[in-house]
Design an enzyme around this catalytic site. Structure first.
Site, PDB file in Angstrom:
ATOM      1  N   LYS A  12       0.841  -1.205   0.000  1.00 33.54           N
ATOM      2  CA  LYS A  12       0.000   0.000   0.000  1.00 33.54           C
ATOM      3  C   LYS A  12       0.875   1.254   0.000  1.00 33.54           C
ATOM      4  O   LYS A  12       0.569   2.231  -0.693  1.00 33.54           O
ATOM      5  CB  LYS A  12      -0.945  -0.017   1.211  1.00 33.54           C
ATOM      6  N   GLN A  18      -4.754  -2.131   9.603  1.00 35.07           N
ATOM      7  CA  GLN A  18      -4.532  -3.404   8.904  1.00 35.07           C
ATOM      8  C   GLN A  18      -5.071  -4.573   9.743  1.00 35.07           C
ATOM      9  O   GLN A  18      -4.714  -4.730  10.910  1.00 35.07           O
ATOM     10  CB  GLN A  18      -3.026  -3.593   8.634  1.00 35.07           C
ATOM     11  N   ASP A  57     -11.164   2.365   3.845  1.00 32.82           N
ATOM     12  CA  ASP A  57     -11.536   0.953   3.713  1.00 32.82           C
ATOM     13  C   ASP A  57     -13.060   0.777   3.700  1.00 32.82           C
ATOM     14  O   ASP A  57     -13.556  -0.329   3.481  1.00 32.82           O
ATOM     15  CB  ASP A  57     -10.956   0.128   4.869  1.00 32.82           C
TER      16      ASP A  57
END
Ligand code: NAP
Length: 297
Positions: free
Chosen positions: A55, A99, A122
Site C-alpha cells: 500500500k 490493517q 476501507d
C-alpha cells in the site's frame, strides 16, 4: 478449453492508477500538498507487513504521501485507539487503514469503527456501511468497488440481471451485494447455510464468489453465458487459487476473472482512488490562529 473473455484486472487496475496519478498531480497543484494515507500495523504478521508495504509503495507511485504507524504486538486497545485518534486529528492524513487481522487480544471492529468516517478509505465504519445500504454517497470498501469497476469496464448488463453473491462478510459479500443492488440487479446473497447452493448459482447472470474455499464453485454451478467474478484468494499447495474452478467455469461463462490477475490488483487501485476522494472532500486547511491580520479596537 476456455471460451470466455478473460477479465484483465491487472490492466484495468493499471489504468486506474495512472488516472489517480494524474489527478493527484492536479490536486497538489491546487492545494499545495498531496493526499495522505496512513496505515496502522500492530504486531509482526508477515502477510500483513507485505500488504502494508504494498500500500505504501503503490501510494508513492501515484504521489500520495504515506505514513506508517507500526505498533508492537502487545499494544493495548486503548493505545491503538489513541493512535487512530491522533491520525483522525492530523490534517495531512486523509485516509486511515487499520490493517487486519489484529492480534487476538484486540477488537478489530472497535478499532476500524474508531476511524473518522471521512478518512475511512476501507469503507468499514458503520457510517459508511450505512450510507452504502441507503444508496447515499460515502467511501466504499475497495475490493467490492473493484468488482463493480471490472463489471462496468467489461460492459456487463446489471439492470434486472440476477446477481448471486456467495459470501456475506462485511468486507466483501455484503458491500458488493448492495453495490449490485444500486445498479438495479436482483441480488441473492448466499452463505454457509444456503440450501442447494449449486441451484441458486446456476440461476445467476452475474456470479460473485467471495468465500475463501478453493474451487467451491464448480463448472456445473455456472450458467451458460454468465459473468463470473472470483474474489477468493486461497493459498494452496498448488499455489494461489480462487474460489472458482477456473477452467470448468470459463468453458461456460461469457466472461471470468482469473486468480491471480483478476480482482486482486483492483483492491489497491480502488484504495488509492478512495484516498484521493477523501482528500478532495477534506476542508481546505485554515491558516493557524494568529496568522491572520491583527484587528484592534
Ligand atoms: P470471510 O469473512 O471468511 O467470509 C466468507 C463467507 O463465505 C461467509 O459469509 C461464509 O458464510 C461463506 N461461506 C463459507 N463456506 C461456505 C460454503 N461452503 N458455501 C457457501 N458460503 C460459504 O471471507 P472474506 O473476507 O469475505 O473473503 C472471502 C475471500 O475473498 C477470501 O478468499 C479472501 O482471501 C478473499 N479476499 C480477496 C480480496 C482481494 O483483494 N482480491 C480482498 C478481500 C478478500 P457464513 O457467513 O455463513 O459463515
Amino acid at each position: 478449453m476456455a471460451q470466455a473473455t478473460i477479465i484483465d484486472g491487472k490492466a484495468v487496475a493499471a489504468g486506474i492508477r495512472q488516472q489517480v496519478a494524474e489527478e493527484v498531480a492536479q490536486f497538489v497543484a491546487e492545494r499545495g500538498s498531496p493526499p495522505g494515507l496512513a496505515t496502522v500495523l500492530v504486531g509482526d504478521d508477515p502477510a500483513s507487513q507485505i500488504y502494508v508495504a504494498g500500500k505504501h509503495r503503490a501510494s508513492e507511485e501515484v504521489g500520495i504521501a504515506s505514513v506508517g504507524r507500526e505498533l508492537p504486538s502487545d499494544t493495548s486497545q486503548e493505545e491503538l485507539l489513541a493512535v487512530v485518534g491522533e491520525l483522525n486529528a492530523d490534517p495531512a492524513v486523509h485516509g486511515i487503514i487499520v490493517q487486519l487481522p489484529l492480534p487476538a487480544h484486540l477488537d478489530g471492529a472497535r478499532a476500524t469503527s474508531a476511524v473518522d468516517p471521512v478518512k475511512d478509505v476501507d469503507g468499514l465504519t458503520p457510517t459508511n456501511a450505512g450510507l452504502l445500504v441507503q444508496g447515499r454517497d460515502g467511501l466504499r470498501p475497495a475490493t467490492p468497488s473493484g468488482v463493480m469497476e471490472l463489471l462496468r469496464t467489461y460492459d456487463t448488463p446489471l439492470e434486472g440481471a440476477h446477481a448471486v453473491v456467495v459470501g456475506r462478510s462485511d468486507l466483501v459479500g455484503k458491500p458488493v451485494s448492495f453495490l449490485l443492488l444500486a445498479q438495479n440487479a436482483t441480488v441473492t446473497i448466499c452463505h454457509s447455510r444456503t440450501r442447494d447452493l449449486a441451484e441458486v448459482c446456476r440461476s445467476a447472470d452475474v456470479l460473485v464468489a467471495a468465500v475463501g474455499r478453493p474451487r467451491l464453485v464448480t463448472g456445473e454451478m455456472v450458467r451458460e453465458g454468465a459473468t463470473v467474478i472470483d474474489v477468493g484468494m486461497n493459498r494452496t499447495d498448488e499455489g494461489l487459487m480462487g474460489d472458482v474452478d477456473f477452467e470448468a467455469a470459463a468453458a461456460k461463462a461469457r466472461a471470468i476473472t482469473p486468480v491471480p490477475g483478476g480482482v486482486g490488483p483492483m483492491t489497491i487501485a480502488m484504495l488509492l482512488r478512495n484516498t484521493l476522494q477523501a482528500a478532495r472532500a477534506a476542508p481546505l486547511e485554515q491558516p493557524s490562529a494568529g496568522a491572520g491580520p491583527v484587528r484592534s479596537g
